[in-house]
Design a protein around this motif. Sequence first.
Motif, PDB file in Angstrom:
ATOM      1  N   CYS A  58       1.938   8.306  -4.359  1.00  0.00           N
ATOM      2  CA  CYS A  58       1.821   7.431  -5.381  1.00  0.00           C
ATOM      3  C   CYS A  58       0.841   7.496  -6.304  1.00  0.00           C
ATOM      4  O   CYS A  58       0.710   6.947  -7.338  1.00  0.00           O
ATOM      5  N   ARG A  59      -0.137   7.834  -5.914  1.00  0.00           N
ATOM      6  CA  ARG A  59      -1.595   7.499  -6.639  1.00  0.00           C
ATOM      7  C   ARG A  59      -2.032   6.301  -6.850  1.00  0.00           C
ATOM      8  O   ARG A  59      -2.541   6.336  -7.556  1.00  0.00           O
ATOM      9  N   CYS A  63       0.465   5.716   0.234  1.00  0.00           N
ATOM     10  CA  CYS A  63       1.821   6.470   0.316  1.00  0.00           C
ATOM     11  C   CYS A  63       0.959   7.898   1.468  1.00  0.00           C
ATOM     12  O   CYS A  63       1.514   8.213   2.589  1.00  0.00           O
ATOM     13  N   CYS A  66      -2.460  12.091  -0.250  1.00  0.00           N
ATOM     14  CA  CYS A  66      -3.623  12.546  -0.264  1.00  0.00           C
ATOM     15  C   CYS A  66      -4.455  13.064   0.535  1.00  0.00           C
ATOM     16  O   CYS A  66      -4.856  12.411   1.342  1.00  0.00           O
ATOM     17  N   CYS A  84      -7.005   9.318  -4.279  1.00  0.00           N
ATOM     18  CA  CYS A  84      -6.485   9.222  -5.119  1.00  0.00           C
ATOM     19  C   CYS A  84      -6.608   7.900  -6.073  1.00  0.00           C
ATOM     20  O   CYS A  84      -6.785   7.558  -6.854  1.00  0.00           O
TER      21      CYS A  84
HETATM   22  S1  FES Z   1      -1.404   9.984  -3.107  1.00  0.00           S
HETATM   23 FE1  FES Z   1      -0.218   8.007  -2.015  1.00  0.00          FE
HETATM   24  S2  FES Z   1      -2.501   7.350  -1.066  1.00  0.00           S
HETATM   25 FE2  FES Z   1      -2.783   8.908  -2.576  1.00  0.00          FE
END
Ligand code: FES
Length: 258
Positions: A58-59, A63, A66, A84
């Motif tokens: 998701c960045r 989610c 990372c 992220c």
């Molecule tokens: S990529 Fe989803 S919480 Fe960091």
Amino acid sequence: MKLTLQVWRQPRAKEPGRFEIYLATQVHPDMSFLEMLDVVNEDLIAQGKEPIAFDSDCREGICGACSLVINGVPHGGNRGTTVCQMHMRHFRDGDTITIEPWRARAFPVIKDLVVDRTAFDRIIQAGGFISVNAGGAPDANALPVAKHLADLAMDAAACIGCGACVAACKNASAMLFVAAKVQHLNLLPQGKPEKDRRVKAMVRQMDQEGFGNCTVTGSCEAVCPKEISLDFIARMNRDYAVAIAKGEPPKARVGGAG
Ligand code: FES
Ligand code: SF4
């Protein structure tokens, strides 16, 4: 900014890994940490080298994909922040940054900075669901829930399953994760019928996966990007003791009806 990166490289689970040094010379302070790694990877690809493998989805901090230990701290040490969501302005020009994967027996390295966190999925499969046919959306006031319980359940439900709590713990304990996943259901009326079975089955699965015991050091809470409270572990221990005292054997369940 110019940075020196010490990155853990490991081709696969059964091969030994090592740190490799990379220079990141075009880092903007407003880049996220993962964007900085993207730029490093573009350089590596342009040079015909293998890019650094790392997880992300998701960045946006929701989610839990990372999963980097940065300078020895899971998620990098900005309280309540996932990797992220961390920006390069938190570092200084000229810094050396060490980047490693989560390190725990139950999270084996797949490649470089990517670890296998399916142990968490199996813990959820053991009891992290409600076995009812929920049907359509009920009227909001059809099932009264006390405000403080709704708030507590919501706090527990904020867990994104990232595993930083395990990576930070000297025992590699998953108690904070399991407590959050047990309590966000056990606290609500919808979760109460399976409360005892749920807590016993999830704790049993946690033990089978090889996570360590909790010795209440609080390192999990300190690194948790969703600031899940240690209080949930105390609540889960109480639910577990009650369930054991009742003496009902946990029923093995796979999957749940939504
Ligand atoms: S990529 Fe989803 S919480 Fe960091
Ligand atoms: S309790 Fe916190 S650190 Fe642990 S998995 Fe959930 S969000 Fe991540």
